[in-house]
Design a protein around this motif. Structure first.
Motif, mmCIF file in Angstrom:
data_model
loop_
_atom_site.group_PDB
_atom_site.id
_atom_site.type_symbol
_atom_site.label_atom_id
_atom_site.label_comp_id
_atom_site.label_asym_id
_atom_site.label_seq_id
_atom_site.Cartn_x
_atom_site.Cartn_y
_atom_site.Cartn_z
ATOM 1 N N ILE A 42 0.854 -1.194 0.000
ATOM 2 C CA ILE A 42 0.000 0.000 0.000
ATOM 3 C C ILE A 42 0.888 1.241 0.000
ATOM 4 O O ILE A 42 1.786 1.360 0.836
ATOM 5 C CB ILE A 42 -0.919 0.014 1.237
ATOM 6 C CG1 ILE A 42 -1.774 -1.247 1.273
ATOM 7 C CG2 ILE A 42 -1.801 1.262 1.245
ATOM 8 C CD1 ILE A 42 -2.610 -1.390 2.525
ATOM 9 N N PRO A 43 0.663 2.175 -0.935
ATOM 10 C CA PRO A 43 1.494 3.389 -1.001
ATOM 11 C C PRO A 43 1.388 4.206 0.284
ATOM 12 O O PRO A 43 0.296 4.432 0.807
ATOM 13 C CB PRO A 43 0.909 4.160 -2.190
ATOM 14 C CG PRO A 43 0.191 3.134 -2.995
ATOM 15 C CD PRO A 43 -0.355 2.144 -2.009
ATOM 16 N N LEU A 44 2.521 4.652 0.774
ATOM 17 C CA LEU A 44 2.526 5.444 2.004
ATOM 18 C C LEU A 44 2.050 6.873 1.781
ATOM 19 O O LEU A 44 1.642 7.549 2.735
ATOM 20 C CB LEU A 44 3.940 5.465 2.595
ATOM 21 C CG LEU A 44 4.426 4.151 3.218
ATOM 22 C CD1 LEU A 44 5.908 4.254 3.568
ATOM 23 C CD2 LEU A 44 3.627 3.812 4.453
ATOM 24 N N ASP A 45 2.120 7.343 0.521
ATOM 25 C CA ASP A 45 1.730 8.728 0.276
ATOM 26 C C ASP A 45 0.240 8.886 0.006
ATOM 27 O O ASP A 45 -0.238 9.990 -0.248
ATOM 28 C CB ASP A 45 2.536 9.319 -0.882
ATOM 29 C CG ASP A 45 2.407 8.503 -2.160
ATOM 30 O OD1 ASP A 45 1.756 7.443 -2.128
ATOM 31 O OD2 ASP A 45 2.972 8.930 -3.184
ATOM 32 N N ASP A 46 -0.512 7.785 0.082
ATOM 33 C CA ASP A 46 -1.975 7.860 -0.016
ATOM 34 C C ASP A 46 -2.551 8.077 1.379
ATOM 35 O O ASP A 46 -2.288 7.284 2.291
ATOM 36 C CB ASP A 46 -2.557 6.567 -0.602
ATOM 37 C CG ASP A 46 -2.344 6.464 -2.102
ATOM 38 O OD1 ASP A 46 -1.862 7.449 -2.697
ATOM 39 O OD2 ASP A 46 -2.638 5.391 -2.661
ATOM 40 N N ALA A 47 -3.323 9.128 1.558
ATOM 41 C CA ALA A 47 -3.932 9.392 2.867
ATOM 42 C C ALA A 47 -4.967 8.312 3.181
ATOM 43 O O ALA A 47 -5.829 8.003 2.353
ATOM 44 C CB ALA A 47 -4.592 10.759 2.871
ATOM 45 N N THR A 48 -4.866 7.737 4.360
ATOM 46 C CA THR A 48 -5.792 6.689 4.793
ATOM 47 C C THR A 48 -6.423 7.097 6.114
ATOM 48 O O THR A 48 -5.721 7.442 7.068
ATOM 49 C CB THR A 48 -5.049 5.348 4.986
ATOM 50 O OG1 THR A 48 -4.415 4.977 3.770
ATOM 51 C CG2 THR A 48 -6.008 4.250 5.419
ATOM 52 N N THR A 49 -7.745 7.069 6.170
ATOM 53 C CA THR A 49 -8.463 7.415 7.394
ATOM 54 C C THR A 49 -8.974 6.152 8.068
ATOM 55 O O THR A 49 -9.617 5.314 7.432
ATOM 56 C CB THR A 49 -9.656 8.348 7.092
ATOM 57 O OG1 THR A 49 -9.167 9.557 6.495
ATOM 58 C CG2 THR A 49 -10.408 8.692 8.368
ATOM 59 N N PHE A 50 -8.662 6.029 9.355
ATOM 60 C CA PHE A 50 -9.136 4.899 10.149
ATOM 61 C C PHE A 50 -10.163 5.399 11.167
ATOM 62 O O PHE A 50 -10.028 6.505 11.710
ATOM 63 C CB PHE A 50 -7.979 4.239 10.903
ATOM 64 C CG PHE A 50 -6.951 3.593 10.022
ATOM 65 C CD1 PHE A 50 -7.174 2.324 9.493
ATOM 66 C CD2 PHE A 50 -5.757 4.238 9.727
ATOM 67 C CE1 PHE A 50 -6.221 1.713 8.679
ATOM 68 C CE2 PHE A 50 -4.798 3.633 8.919
ATOM 69 C CZ PHE A 50 -5.034 2.372 8.400
ATOM 70 N N LYS A 51 -11.158 4.557 11.431
ATOM 71 C CA LYS A 51 -12.164 4.900 12.437
ATOM 72 C C LYS A 51 -12.524 3.666 13.255
ATOM 73 O O LYS A 51 -12.471 2.545 12.755
ATOM 74 C CB LYS A 51 -13.442 5.438 11.770
ATOM 75 C CG LYS A 51 -13.286 6.772 11.058
ATOM 76 C CD LYS A 51 -14.617 7.221 10.478
ATOM 77 C CE LYS A 51 -14.493 8.551 9.745
ATOM 78 N NZ LYS A 51 -15.784 8.996 9.171
ATOM 79 N N LEU A 52 -12.885 3.930 14.520
ATOM 80 C CA LEU A 52 -13.419 2.863 15.355
ATOM 81 C C LEU A 52 -14.935 2.860 15.204
ATOM 82 O O LEU A 52 -15.583 3.895 15.369
ATOM 83 C CB LEU A 52 -13.049 3.098 16.822
ATOM 84 C CG LEU A 52 -11.584 2.898 17.205
ATOM 85 C CD1 LEU A 52 -11.349 3.363 18.640
ATOM 86 C CD2 LEU A 52 -11.187 1.438 17.058
ATOM 87 N N ASP A 53 -15.513 1.687 14.864
ATOM 88 C CA ASP A 53 -16.971 1.630 14.739
ATOM 89 C C ASP A 53 -17.599 1.413 16.118
ATOM 90 O O ASP A 53 -16.907 1.385 17.146
ATOM 91 C CB ASP A 53 -17.395 0.551 13.747
ATOM 92 C CG ASP A 53 -17.052 -0.857 14.206
ATOM 93 O OD1 ASP A 53 -16.698 -1.048 15.394
ATOM 94 O OD2 ASP A 53 -17.141 -1.784 13.376
#
Length: 235
Positions: free
Chosen positions: A104-115
């Motif tokens: 997975i590219p590190l320069d792609d912004a990834t948002t994580f959330k707790l459900d």
């Protein structure tokens, strides 16, 4: 050559005989206060002392008895901000490895959330890979929750500081009431964002902290955890 050190003790009968017959045992009378060498306390006023020859092995052991002060660990920052930062950095470092392993590219912004069930979710194009990673690694999921919680606590504490400053500057009861209403709204927003973090270029960022940083900058309030820490929750 063997090294001689002084050890306080009463002279042995053989030493007294040697002294009476002109033997060569060295005797030094000492009257100073007790001193400590390694783990042994040497009572220097207990009477005559005799010389003891140490082997090379014994001398090496005595040199490694105590570590020098320079070898002692530096005291870690125990403030809330310091703890949150260390935990955040550690998780970010781990995610760098995970992203590389999963391609997975590190320069792609990834948002994580707790459900609502406490599971780590994401809307990333690599959703399946990332959610599977957290599902299969309970320790990583636990670390995510801990980091999210610590940063939300930081944000809530900073919101309180913003409120305190606004209240201090308030000149009327209405202004004080508005300051409290703003504080209530900030706390609600922080709570809603508490389980959300973004990851890009190896950096993990809390949504709660991003929110309160924008608020504090807008209000011109300097946050205490941006200053040097000395211990406790905040310096």
């Amino acid at each position: 050559m063997p090294t001689s050190i002084s050890t306080s003790a009463l002279p042995r009968p053989s030493d007294r005989r040697a002294a009476q017959t002109g033997g060569s045992t060295s005797v030094a009378a000492r009257t100073a206060a007790p001193e400590t060498r390694g783990d042994a306390k040497v009572a220097r006023n207990a009477g005559p002392a005799f010389s003891v020859n140490l082997s090379d092995q014994a001398r090496a052991a005595s040199r490694t008895k105590a570590a020098p002060d320079s070898a002692l660990p530096i005291e870690a920052d125990t403030s809330l901000a310091g703890l949150a930062q260390r935990k955040t950095d550690a998780l970010a470092e781990r995610l760098v490895t995970v992203f590389k392993d999963l391609g997975i590219p590190l320069d792609d912004a990834t948002t994580f959330k707790l459900d609502s069930f406490g599971k780590v979710t994401t809307d990333s194009p690599y959703k399946k890979k990332l959610e599977k990673f957290f599902a299969d690694d309970p320790d990583a999921a636990k670390a995510f929750k801990e980091v999210a919680t610590l940063n939300a606590m930081r944000a809530a504490q900073q919101a309180l500081e913003v409120y305190a400053e606004e209240k201090r500057q308030a000149r009327t009861d209405d202004e004080k009431a508005r300051a409290f209403d703003s504080y209530t709204a900030h706390r609600a927003a922080i709570q809603n964002l508490s389980g959300e973090m973004s990851f890009k270029d190896g950096k993990l960022t809390s949504a709660s902290m991003t929110y309160i940083a924008a608020v504090s900058d807008a209000e011109g309030v300097s946050m205490s955890d941006r200053r040097p820490q000395r211990g406790g929750l905040l310096a």
